[in-house]
Design an enzyme around this catalytic site. Structure first.
Site, mmCIF file in Angstrom:
data_model
loop_
_atom_site.group_PDB
_atom_site.id
_atom_site.type_symbol
_atom_site.label_atom_id
_atom_site.label_comp_id
_atom_site.label_asym_id
_atom_site.label_seq_id
_atom_site.Cartn_x
_atom_site.Cartn_y
_atom_site.Cartn_z
ATOM 1 N N SER A 155 0.839 -1.194 0.000
ATOM 2 C CA SER A 155 0.000 0.000 0.000
ATOM 3 C C SER A 155 0.875 1.244 0.000
ATOM 4 O O SER A 155 2.027 1.212 0.441
ATOM 5 C CB SER A 155 -0.903 0.010 1.237
ATOM 6 O OG SER A 155 -1.628 1.227 1.301
ATOM 7 N N HIS A 156 0.316 2.332 -0.460
ATOM 8 C CA HIS A 156 1.002 3.611 -0.366
ATOM 9 C C HIS A 156 1.054 4.099 1.081
ATOM 10 O O HIS A 156 1.858 4.955 1.421
ATOM 11 C CB HIS A 156 0.301 4.653 -1.248
ATOM 12 C CG HIS A 156 0.646 4.529 -2.684
ATOM 13 N ND1 HIS A 156 0.256 3.456 -3.470
ATOM 14 C CD2 HIS A 156 1.372 5.330 -3.489
ATOM 15 C CE1 HIS A 156 0.716 3.622 -4.688
ATOM 16 N NE2 HIS A 156 1.399 4.752 -4.735
ATOM 17 N N SER A 157 0.196 3.554 1.911
ATOM 18 C CA SER A 157 0.120 3.943 3.315
ATOM 19 C C SER A 157 0.622 2.807 4.210
ATOM 20 O O SER A 157 0.081 1.702 4.165
ATOM 21 C CB SER A 157 -1.332 4.266 3.685
ATOM 22 O OG SER A 157 -1.489 4.298 5.088
ATOM 23 N N GLY A 210 3.585 6.469 -0.450
ATOM 24 C CA GLY A 210 4.275 5.977 -1.640
ATOM 25 C C GLY A 210 4.650 4.530 -1.456
ATOM 26 O O GLY A 210 4.217 3.876 -0.491
ATOM 27 N N ASP A 219 -2.590 -1.462 -3.801
ATOM 28 C CA ASP A 219 -3.706 -0.520 -3.703
ATOM 29 C C ASP A 219 -3.838 0.414 -4.895
ATOM 30 O O ASP A 219 -4.942 0.708 -5.326
ATOM 31 C CB ASP A 219 -3.663 0.267 -2.387
ATOM 32 C CG ASP A 219 -2.432 1.126 -2.212
ATOM 33 O OD1 ASP A 219 -1.528 1.111 -3.061
ATOM 34 O OD2 ASP A 219 -2.354 1.831 -1.181
#
Length: 130
Positions: free
Chosen positions: A11-13, A46, A70
Site C-alpha cells: 500500500s502507499h500507506s 508511496g 492498492d
C-alpha cells in the site's frame, strides 16, 4: 518454508498495509506466510521497490507469492521488485487485480486451505469489479 502460498500486501500507506495484514492474521492466523509494506523510503505516502522485495522475502513460499496492491504505483513497483528477484522465484510471484483488503483476506483464506497460486489469484480477483 510453508507449503502454503504467501501473501504480500503493498500500500502507499504504511497504516493501510499494516491494518490489512492484521485482518489477514485475524482470519487465518500464522499458517500463511505474510509480508506487508507501505510508504516511500522517507516514510511518507508511496511505495518502495526495496520494501516490496523485503516483503516478498518475508512471505516467501515455494508454493508462490500473491501480491495485493492498492494503486497503480504500487503495482508498477511490485512488477519492478519481481523483475529484481532471482529468476527461479520470478515465475512463482503474481500480482492480483483485486481490492487490497478484501482481496488479501480472501487470498489468504484460499492459501490457508492449501490451494495453488493460480487458485489463490483467481479467488482474490473474483472480488474485482468487472
Amino acid at each position: 518454508m510453508s507449503g502454503k502460498v504467501g501473501i504480500v500486501i503493498v500500500s502507499h500507506s504504511p497504516d493501510v498495509a499494516k491494518g490489512a495484514a492484521v485482518m489477514v492474521r485475524g482470519m487465518v492466523g500464522d499458517e500463511v506466510p505474510l509480508g506487508f509494506c507501505g510508504g516511500n523510503p522517507d516514510g511518507g505516502l508511496g511505495t518502495s521497490v526495496e520494501k516490496i522485495m523485503a516483503a516478498i522475502d518475508a512471505a516467501w513460499s515455494d508454493a508462490g507469492v500473491a501480491i495485493l496492491v492498492d494503486l497503480g504505483g504500487a503495482e508498477t513497483n511490485s512488477e519492478m521488485a519481481i523483475e529484481m528477484m532471482p529468476p527461479e522465484r520470478q515465475s512463482k510471484i503474481v500480482i492480483c487485480n483485486a481490492p487490497i483488503v478484501e482481496g488479501a483476506v480472501m487470498a489468504a483464506t484460499e492459501a490457508w486451505g492449501g490451494s495453488s497460486l493460480a487458485d489463490v489469484k483467481k479467488t482474490a480477483e473474483e472480488l474485482s469489479p468487472q
